[in-house]
Design a protein around this motif. Sequence first.
Motif, PDB file in Angstrom:
ATOM      1  N   THR A  76      24.894  40.463 104.105  1.00  0.00           N
ATOM      2  CA  THR A  76      24.278  40.420 105.329  1.00  0.00           C
ATOM      3  C   THR A  76      25.856  40.683 106.097  1.00  0.00           C
ATOM      4  O   THR A  76      26.403  41.081 106.264  1.00  0.00           O
ATOM      5  CB  THR A  76      24.222  38.916 105.630  1.00  0.00           C
ATOM      6  N   VAL A 131      15.531  41.621 105.440  1.00  0.00           N
ATOM      7  CA  VAL A 131      15.141  41.072 106.169  1.00  0.00           C
ATOM      8  C   VAL A 131      15.680  41.106 107.439  1.00  0.00           C
ATOM      9  O   VAL A 131      16.783  40.616 107.118  1.00  0.00           O
ATOM     10  CB  VAL A 131      14.452  39.663 105.148  1.00  0.00           C
ATOM     11  N   GLU A 132      15.554  41.519 108.606  1.00  0.00           N
ATOM     12  CA  GLU A 132      15.972  40.952 109.602  1.00  0.00           C
ATOM     13  C   GLU A 132      15.238  39.805 110.113  1.00  0.00           C
ATOM     14  O   GLU A 132      13.841  39.695 110.206  1.00  0.00           O
ATOM     15  CB  GLU A 132      16.037  42.252 110.544  1.00  0.00           C
ATOM     16  N   SER A 133      16.380  38.997 111.570  1.00  0.00           N
ATOM     17  CA  SER A 133      15.833  38.212 111.694  1.00  0.00           C
ATOM     18  C   SER A 133      16.681  37.573 112.885  1.00  0.00           C
ATOM     19  O   SER A 133      17.512  38.300 113.077  1.00  0.00           O
ATOM     20  CB  SER A 133      15.844  36.208 110.700  1.00  0.00           C
ATOM     21  N   GLY A 134      16.707  36.412 114.101  1.00  0.00           N
ATOM     22  CA  GLY A 134      17.294  36.339 115.047  1.00  0.00           C
ATOM     23  C   GLY A 134      17.197  36.819 116.385  1.00  0.00           C
ATOM     24  O   GLY A 134      17.590  36.552 117.275  1.00  0.00           O
ATOM     25  N   LEU A 162      21.892  39.021 115.519  1.00  0.00           N
ATOM     26  CA  LEU A 162      20.666  38.751 114.324  1.00  0.00           C
ATOM     27  C   LEU A 162      21.248  38.877 113.013  1.00  0.00           C
ATOM     28  O   LEU A 162      22.460  39.503 113.490  1.00  0.00           O
ATOM     29  CB  LEU A 162      20.572  40.638 115.455  1.00  0.00           C
ATOM     30  N   SER A 163      20.415  39.251 112.089  1.00  0.00           N
ATOM     31  CA  SER A 163      20.945  38.860 110.820  1.00  0.00           C
ATOM     32  C   SER A 163      19.972  40.189 110.306  1.00  0.00           C
ATOM     33  O   SER A 163      19.063  40.211 110.313  1.00  0.00           O
ATOM     34  CB  SER A 163      21.250  37.387 110.415  1.00  0.00           C
ATOM     35  N   CYS A 164      21.085  40.884 108.920  1.00  0.00           N
ATOM     36  CA  CYS A 164      20.013  41.644 108.240  1.00  0.00           C
ATOM     37  C   CYS A 164      20.498  41.359 107.181  1.00  0.00           C
ATOM     38  O   CYS A 164      21.354  41.504 106.857  1.00  0.00           O
ATOM     39  CB  CYS A 164      20.686  43.188 108.601  1.00  0.00           C
ATOM     40  N   TYR A 217      25.873  41.863 110.278  1.00  0.00           N
ATOM     41  CA  TYR A 217      25.030  40.710 112.211  1.00  0.00           C
ATOM     42  C   TYR A 217      25.158  42.109 112.968  1.00  0.00           C
ATOM     43  O   TYR A 217      26.457  42.383 112.796  1.00  0.00           O
ATOM     44  CB  TYR A 217      26.072  39.372 112.239  1.00  0.00           C
ATOM     45  N   THR A 243      13.038  43.300 114.143  1.00  0.00           N
ATOM     46  CA  THR A 243      12.692  42.304 115.236  1.00  0.00           C
ATOM     47  C   THR A 243      13.125  42.722 116.500  1.00  0.00           C
ATOM     48  O   THR A 243      13.906  43.098 117.010  1.00  0.00           O
ATOM     49  CB  THR A 243      13.725  41.270 114.330  1.00  0.00           C
TER      50      THR A 243
END
Length: 120
Positions: free
Chosen positions: A77, A5-8, A20-22, A79, A114
Motif C-alpha cells: 500500500t 484500488v484507491e480510497s480516502g 489517500l490509500s493505494c 499513501y 478517487t
Amino acid sequence: QVQLVESGGGLVQAGGSLRLSCAASGSIFSINAVRWYRQSPGKQRELVAVISYSGSTNYADSVTGRFTISRDNAKNTVYLQMNSLKPEDTAVYYCNGFIEPMGGSLTSYWGQGTQVTVSS
C-alpha cells in the motif's frame, strides 16, 4: 490478476487534510515505483508525487511541503497524506504502480481514481 484500488477521497474544507490509500492486490512479486497523479476537468493529468521501492520521494512544486507520499511494502500500500488543502487541489486522484506479478514481467497498472473536492 493485479489490481490497484484507491480510497480516502472526499469533500473537505480548505485548510483540511485527507489521506489517500493505494492498495495493490493479486499475485505480486514486487512493486517498484508508485506515482500519484491528479486530473481536474479540462486539464491534463498532472504528476503529484512519486515514491521508489526504497522510499525515495519527489513532489510537484505545487504540493511540496503540503503532501507526503509513503509506502508500506508489507501491506502493498502507498499513501498520500494531503495537508493544508486548497480548492485548486480538487481533482480525481489516480495511483500508478510499476508491478511485477508472480511469473510475469514489470507492468504499469492504474487505479480507478478517487475524487478529492476542496471547498473554499
